[in-house]
Design a protein around this motif. Structure first.
Motif, PDB file in Angstrom:
ATOM      1  N   TYR A 116       0.901  -1.101   0.494  1.00  0.00           N
ATOM      2  CA  TYR A 116      -0.405   0.174  -0.376  1.00  0.00           C
ATOM      3  C   TYR A 116       0.732   1.717  -0.129  1.00  0.00           C
ATOM      4  N   SER A 117       0.763   2.038  -1.343  1.00  0.00           N
ATOM      5  CA  SER A 117       1.050   3.416  -0.657  1.00  0.00           C
ATOM      6  C   SER A 117       2.195   3.522  -0.973  1.00  0.00           C
ATOM      7  N   GLY A 120       3.602   0.159  -1.719  1.00  0.00           N
ATOM      8  CA  GLY A 120       3.482  -0.792  -2.864  1.00  0.00           C
ATOM      9  C   GLY A 120       4.432  -0.783  -4.076  1.00  0.00           C
ATOM     10  N   ALA A 140      -1.364  -0.949  -4.317  1.00  0.00           N
ATOM     11  CA  ALA A 140      -3.173  -0.101  -4.096  1.00  0.00           C
ATOM     12  C   ALA A 140      -2.345   1.231  -3.873  1.00  0.00           C
ATOM     13  N   SER A 141      -3.218   2.211  -3.845  1.00  0.00           N
ATOM     14  CA  SER A 141      -2.937   3.814  -4.210  1.00  0.00           C
ATOM     15  C   SER A 141      -1.611   3.794  -4.339  1.00  0.00           C
ATOM     16  N   ASP A 223      -8.795   9.124  -4.284  1.00  0.00           N
ATOM     17  CA  ASP A 223      -8.150   8.602  -3.711  1.00  0.00           C
ATOM     18  C   ASP A 223      -7.011   9.743  -3.810  1.00  0.00           C
ATOM     19  N   HIS A 266      -7.147   7.186   0.033  1.00  0.00           N
ATOM     20  CA  HIS A 266      -7.085   6.780   0.666  1.00  0.00           C
ATOM     21  C   HIS A 266      -5.810   6.512   2.016  1.00  0.00           C
ATOM     22  N   PHE A 270      -6.280   1.211   3.446  1.00  0.00           N
ATOM     23  CA  PHE A 270      -5.635   0.071   3.914  1.00  0.00           C
ATOM     24  C   PHE A 270      -6.448  -0.630   5.276  1.00  0.00           C
ATOM     25  N   PHE A 275     -10.721  -3.585   1.177  1.00  0.00           N
ATOM     26  CA  PHE A 275      -9.993  -4.430   0.538  1.00  0.00           C
ATOM     27  C   PHE A 275      -9.499  -5.424   0.313  1.00  0.00           C
TER      28      PHE A 275
END
Length: 285
Positions: A116-117, A120, A140-141, A223, A266, A270, A275
């Motif tokens: 994630y972020s 990710g 993700a994101s 997001d 955003h 998570f 998700f």
């Protein structure tokens, strides 16, 4: 500057984090860093990578959801959580090499990798730079160029540095860091490194286009970037080019997928069961 830093902090901490009970934790000495990880549940291994300024705890109830079907291995990335920082900048290539080395250290055979972020971005680089280490991939994101971010947010990101630490003392990210970090006094240093990383110029288009493992792109419908960015990323993986067909014959040949999750941002995606459900469905497909 102070007002903008305060605004950024209020934005990125709009969701409270729920720490789960610890799994079986340990450290792996890889690439000159003492990398902290925890193992939860049982089943096909899944590496779960957190966002910037976070740690494995930030996934909250999603960790329990995923661990019902997988052995989930959360990792605290360089300078985050229980992993002490070392004398190198924060880069996705270096952190991806850390994760590949951890996979070897644990003797895992092509685990799935979900990030994630910031995590990710690391996950993408693990799959791009070390493809033999990854089964399926969830990003993700994540975005591919800095100009994908809304301009007002991009301006605030430019003010993340050690001076912002004073605005963060009441935030869950600061409080968790103070609770678990080997050197709690390093938090301003982490802000400096994250801020420097966020302001670099980059373009990961070729990294994404060249991925050789089944990949799902996930984003929130509100997001840090427009939802169209995630659709464009899916297009780079041969998605959205034709009708999928009655028997999926028109879907991307690599097994890639796209999920834009409703009602999320955003800063909440998570920890959302949506998700977890999307991840589990993709990994089981």
């Amino acid at each position: 500057m102070g007002r903008l830093n305060g605004d950024y902090v209020r934005t990125v901490t709009s969701t409270e984090w729920t720490a789960e009970a610890s799994g079986t934790g340990g450290y792996a000495d890889v690439n000159g860093i003492n990398l902290y990880y925890e193992r939860h549940g049982a089943g096909r291994p899944l590496i779960l990578l957190h966002g910037g300024l976070g740690s494995g705890e930030m996934f909250g109830p999603v960790l329990t959801q995923l661990a019902a079907a997988h052995e989930v291995i959360t990792v605290d990335l360089q300078g985050h959580g229980r992993t002490a920082d070392i004398d190198r900048p924060i880069t996705l290539d270096d952190m991806a090499a850390d994760i590949a080395a951890l996979i070897d250290h644990l003797g895992l055979d092509r685990p799935d990798v979900v990030g994630y972020s910031l995590g990710g971005g690391v996950a993408m680089h693990v799959a791009a730079n070390h493809p033999a280490h990854v089964g399926k991939l969830v990003l993700a994101s994540v975005y591919l160029t800095p100009d994908a971010v809304y301009p007002e947010l991009r301006a605030m990101q430019g003010q993340v540095n050690a001076a912002a630490a004073e605005y963060m003392v009441d935030t869950p990210m600061y409080q968790l860091y103070q609770k678990v970090a080997p050197r709690p006094e390093d938090f301003p240093r982490l802000l400096d490194k994250i801020g420097a990383w966020m302001m670099q110029s980059f373009d990961y288009t070729d990294k994404l286009r060249g991925l050789a493992v089944p990949t799902m792109i996930v984003g929130a419908d509100a997001d840090q970037v427009p939802p169209s960015v995630f659709a464009e990323m899916f297009t780079l993986l041969d998605g959205g080019q034709r009708d999928g067909g009655w028997t999926n014959e028109g879907r991307p040949a690599g097994g890639h997928a796209l999920a834009v999750l409703p009602g999320l941002t955003h800063y909440s995606i998570f920890a959302s069961p949506l998700f977890g459900t999307a991840v589990l469905s993709f990994l089981a497909s």
